[in-house]
Write a protein that holds these residues in place. Structure first.
Motif, PDB file in Angstrom:
ATOM      1  N   THR A  77      -3.229   3.823  -2.318  1.00 50.71           N
ATOM      2  CA  THR A  77      -4.721   3.141  -2.234  1.00 50.71           C
ATOM      3  C   THR A  77      -5.390   2.509  -3.540  1.00 50.71           C
ATOM      4  O   THR A  77      -6.317   1.592  -3.231  1.00 50.71           O
TER       5      THR A  77
ATOM      6  N   PRO B  20      -2.729  -9.713   3.879  1.00 54.37           N
ATOM      7  CA  PRO B  20      -3.528  -8.689   2.854  1.00 54.37           C
ATOM      8  C   PRO B  20      -4.825  -8.247   3.455  1.00 54.37           C
ATOM      9  O   PRO B  20      -5.551  -7.401   3.476  1.00 54.37           O
TER      10      PRO B  20
ATOM     11  N   VAL C 102      -5.268  -1.377  -2.740  1.00 55.17           N
ATOM     12  CA  VAL C 102      -6.432  -1.462  -1.920  1.00 55.17           C
ATOM     13  C   VAL C 102      -7.707  -1.759  -2.565  1.00 55.17           C
ATOM     14  O   VAL C 102      -8.435  -2.743  -2.569  1.00 55.17           O
ATOM     15  N   HIS C 103      -8.022  -0.674  -3.601  1.00 56.02           N
ATOM     16  CA  HIS C 103      -9.308  -0.851  -4.279  1.00 56.02           C
ATOM     17  C   HIS C 103      -9.161  -1.856  -5.232  1.00 56.02           C
ATOM     18  O   HIS C 103     -10.393  -2.489  -5.736  1.00 56.02           O
TER      19      HIS C 103
ATOM     20  N   GLY D 233     -11.075  -1.860   1.775  1.00 58.19           N
ATOM     21  CA  GLY D 233     -10.729  -2.667   0.512  1.00 58.19           C
ATOM     22  C   GLY D 233     -11.874  -3.890   0.781  1.00 58.19           C
ATOM     23  O   GLY D 233     -12.424  -4.178   1.824  1.00 58.19           O
TER      24      GLY D 233
ATOM     25  N   VAL E 265       0.877  -1.129   0.006  1.00 63.24           N
ATOM     26  CA  VAL E 265       0.007   0.085  -0.045  1.00 63.24           C
ATOM     27  C   VAL E 265       0.791   1.230   0.129  1.00 63.24           C
ATOM     28  O   VAL E 265       0.720   2.214  -0.929  1.00 63.24           O
TER      29      VAL E 265
ATOM     30  N   SER F 173      -6.001  -4.765   4.109  1.00 61.53           N
ATOM     31  CA  SER F 173      -7.206  -4.340   3.127  1.00 61.53           C
ATOM     32  C   SER F 173      -8.533  -3.985   3.798  1.00 61.53           C
ATOM     33  O   SER F 173      -9.078  -2.762   3.665  1.00 61.53           O
TER      34      SER F 173
ATOM     35  N   VAL G 118      -5.708 -10.097  -2.096  1.00 55.13           N
ATOM     36  CA  VAL G 118      -6.376 -10.867  -0.985  1.00 55.13           C
ATOM     37  C   VAL G 118      -6.853 -12.212  -1.798  1.00 55.13           C
ATOM     38  O   VAL G 118      -7.486 -12.220  -2.948  1.00 55.13           O
TER      39      VAL G 118
ATOM     40  N   LEU H  44      -5.992  -5.623  -3.235  1.00 58.01           N
ATOM     41  CA  LEU H  44      -4.500  -5.850  -2.582  1.00 58.01           C
ATOM     42  C   LEU H  44      -4.195  -7.328  -2.281  1.00 58.01           C
ATOM     43  O   LEU H  44      -3.470  -7.781  -1.631  1.00 58.01           O
TER      44      LEU H  44
END
Length: 244
Positions: A119, A199, A122-123, A208, A114, A203, A128, A126
């Motif tokens: 950011t 993450p 994140v959007h 996120g 990050v 996040s 995940v 990230l």
């Protein structure tokens, strides 16, 4: 990949923290980085993109093994630590510290993603690990369990005293790459509780997209797959010893 008792316990924990942080920063970071480039070029996600991400994870593992393998054993994965402890490869008393260091390193690595990508990372999720329809929870469980099983089985083969020395990072990295290509489209091929949690923990608070209900599927599947792999490898060698 095995413990080196010439180093202090604190040194080994620091190595595990850094190794897992490197893995998450490079491997997980490659996912939003790839998606950011796709946004710029307006292209769809292809097998080539998956290959680049899988290769990044593999190279991060290879680099970590050569960098800290002689210090901490370079587990950088709580399931590897647990499987080694369950089969008597490392003392059980060291497990909590290793796992905490690995999870803290994963959080630090995700935070670094990050910090570097902003950011937008994140959007874009990230990195995940998650699954979505048409993949069911049972399919995701099986994919993560099988992928983790293969990874841990390879690790046990590499750390066997009869295995060729000096090349541990390569077969493990190759295994990570192959598993990621096969399992990545289904679950993201997390294969690692620390990589799964890091993450998510970064996040979620950052706003996120996170589905916490999927976390048990990943963690239980990874634990089952890893422990079964360690036990099977030990059983195979015990049977061979008896036969000899």
């Amino acid at each position: 990949m095995t413990d080196n008792t010439e180093n202090t316990y604190i040194q080994r924990l620091l190595a595990e923290f850094l190794g897992t942080a490197f893995l998450v920063f490079l491997g997980v970071g490659s996912i939003p980085a790839t998606l950011m480039l796709q946004e710029t070029g307006k292209t769809s996600f292809t097998m080539a993109d998956l290959g680049v991400i899988a290769f990044t994870f593999a190279m991060a593992v290879v680099a970590a093994v050569f960098a800290i393998g002689h210090i901490s054993g370079c587990h950088i994965n709580p399931v590897v630590t647990l499987a080694l402890a369950a089969t008597g490869r490392i003392p059980g008393r060291e497990v909590p510290g290793y796992v905490l260091a690995q999870c803290a390193g994963a959080v630090a690595g995700a935070g670094a993603v990050v910090a570097v990508l902003g950011t937008r990372a994140v959007h874009l999720g990230l990195g995940v690990a998650s699954y979505a329809p048409p993949t069911s929870a049972s399919q995701a469980f099986l994919a993560e369990a099988l992928g983790t099983f293969i990874l841990v089985f390879v690790v046990f083969g590499v750390v066997d005293q009869r295995a060729p020395g000096g090349f541990a990072g390569l077969p493990i990295g190759f295994a990570v790459f192959a598993i990621a290509v096969a399992v990545g489209p289904v679950t993201g091929a997390a294969l690692n509780p620390a990589r799964t949690l890091g993450p998510l923990l970064v996040s979620g608070p950052a706003g996120g997209p996170v589905d916490w209900s999927q976390l048990p599927v990943y963690l239980v599947a990874q634990l089952v797959g890893g422990l079964l792999a360690g036990r099977l490898y030990v059983t195979m060698n015990r049977l061979r010893t008896i036969a000899a």
